[in-house]
Design a protein around this motif. Structure first.
Motif: not given
Length: 392
Positions: A52-63
């Motif tokens: 139940n993870k949306a794509p925006e919840q997968i990232g651990l940190g932006d640049a």
């Protein structure tokens, strides 16, 4: 002194940066990547629906977050056009502008690209591949837009089967197509593959094997008609290609770096050119290409030490791969491709244990199917010789 440069912002690049920073907090470090450099674990993509993870919840940190965390300059949306190893210089391109960048050490963590079949039809450009979070976002958007839930997957390998399981468990109607006569053809002996396939079929996944896709055409109501080489026609709302990856070797090859299937390195992860290293899905270490997480971690730890001044060869113990197919729990330790093996199988109530034994009766690989078999993972792993021994 010029900075140390990592090309690529995947798991390999970020893991190396993290391991290096544990040993050296000051050396100037630069990461160059063609995308937005969001840090995420690629293996989570193939089971994010069930979780139940949306794509925006997968990232651990932006640049920006990763740059601060690792004291590293990150150049996003920047392409490496060429490498001049003699001058220790890169030609970069960003927003149509070229620039040069000097390096002291260069690390290729450029990953692998999806293999794309030449498929005819006016909807061939609508076929999704998922090799990044950006790809995955587009795939999920397509799924969300369709009223029906029919998904056709090209490729019954590791990623194809994981996606099939994830989609089927979230209310999709999944058909998997592969030219091979069985799923996971390169990893499993026939009898285990058959049992694995039956377990997945019991959840409703359909397999069409021994054929390939010839054409994908637009059909009415925003769906697609998929024409197979055996004359069959399937209808799909979304088509996903998961037929495998090819190491990204083009820039390395052009620079005079030796390549075979991947970028060739020794056990120090050095290429044939001075101060140029490779790791991750693009690296072929001593003739072995292992595009999995555990080898990547071993490489990153060893290379970080070498770059920090402690020359360290990579050690490959036996590293089993867990396939994320809960309908058919599977752990695979492939036997080395240059070793002839015989399979010995023990049937269990809920699966099987298949052992790959060489001429000396040494265990060289295994397949564990089902929950009970999975408990043997550690015991059996200890019996398998190292693929690349530790150097004392």
């Amino acid at each position: 002194m010029h900075p140390m440069i990592i090309i690529g912002s995947g798991m390999a690049g970020y893991t190396l940066a993290r391991e290096f920073r544990k040993l050296n907090a000051e050396q100037e470090l630069v990461m160059i990547c063609a995308d937005d450099a969001v840090n995420y674990a690629k293996p989570t993509l193939s089971n994010a629906l069930v979780g139940n993870k949306a794509p925006e919840q997968i990232g651990l940190g932006d640049a920006a977050k990763m740059s601060a965390q690792l004291n590293m300059r990150i150049e996003t949306h920047t392409w490496v056009k060429s490498i001049d190893a003699e001058k220790h210089e890169l030609i970069l391109e960003r927003d149509g502008q070229e620039s040069t960048q000097q390096y002291s050490k260069l690390i290729l963590a450029v990953g692998a690209n999806p293999i794309r079949l030449a498929i005819a039809g006016d909807a061939s450009d609508a076929i999704h591949v998922v090799n990044s979070l950006i790809d995955y976002r587009a795939f999920r958007e397509s799924l969300a837009q369709k009223a029906n839930k029919r998904v056709v997957i090209l490729g019954a390998g590791l990623i194809g089967c994981e996606f099939a399981n994830d989609l089927q468990n979230t209310g999709h109607d999944v058909t998997v197509i592969d030219l091979a006569p069985q799923p996971l053809g390169r990893l499993l002996p026939n009898h285990v593959a058959e049992a694995f396939k039956q377990n997945l079929e019991e959840t409703g996944i359909q397999f069409v094997l021994g054929t390939t896709v010839e054409k994908v055409s637009k059909h009415s109501d925003a769906s697609y008609e998929v024409t197979l080489a055996n004359g069959q026609h399937l209808f799909a709302d979304v088509v996903l290609s998961a037929i495998g990856l090819q190491p990204n070797i083009a820039v390395a090859k052009e620079a005079g770096i030796q390549t075979s299937r991947g970028v060739m390195t020794n056990t120090l992860l050095e290429t044939n050119l001075a101060d140029v290293y490779a790791l991750g899905d693009c690296a072929e270490v001593n003739g072995t290409l292992l595009p999995y997480v555990m080898p990547l971690m071993q490489q990153a730890r060893a290379l970080a030490k070498t770059l920090a001044g402690q020359t360290t060869t990579v050690h490959y113990p036996a590293m089993p791969v867990a396939v994320k197919t809960p309908a058919a729990p599977l752990t695979v330790l492939p036997a080395p491709i240059d070793v002839e093996v015989n399979w010995e199988t023990e049937e269990l109530d809920d699966g099987m244990i298949a052992k790959a034994l060489d001429a000396e009766n040494t265990l060289r690989g295994f397949v564990l199917l089902g929950p009970t078999a999975g408990k043997q993972r550690l015991t059996l792993t200890k019996l398998v010789p190292d693929l690349i021994p530790a150097q004392v």
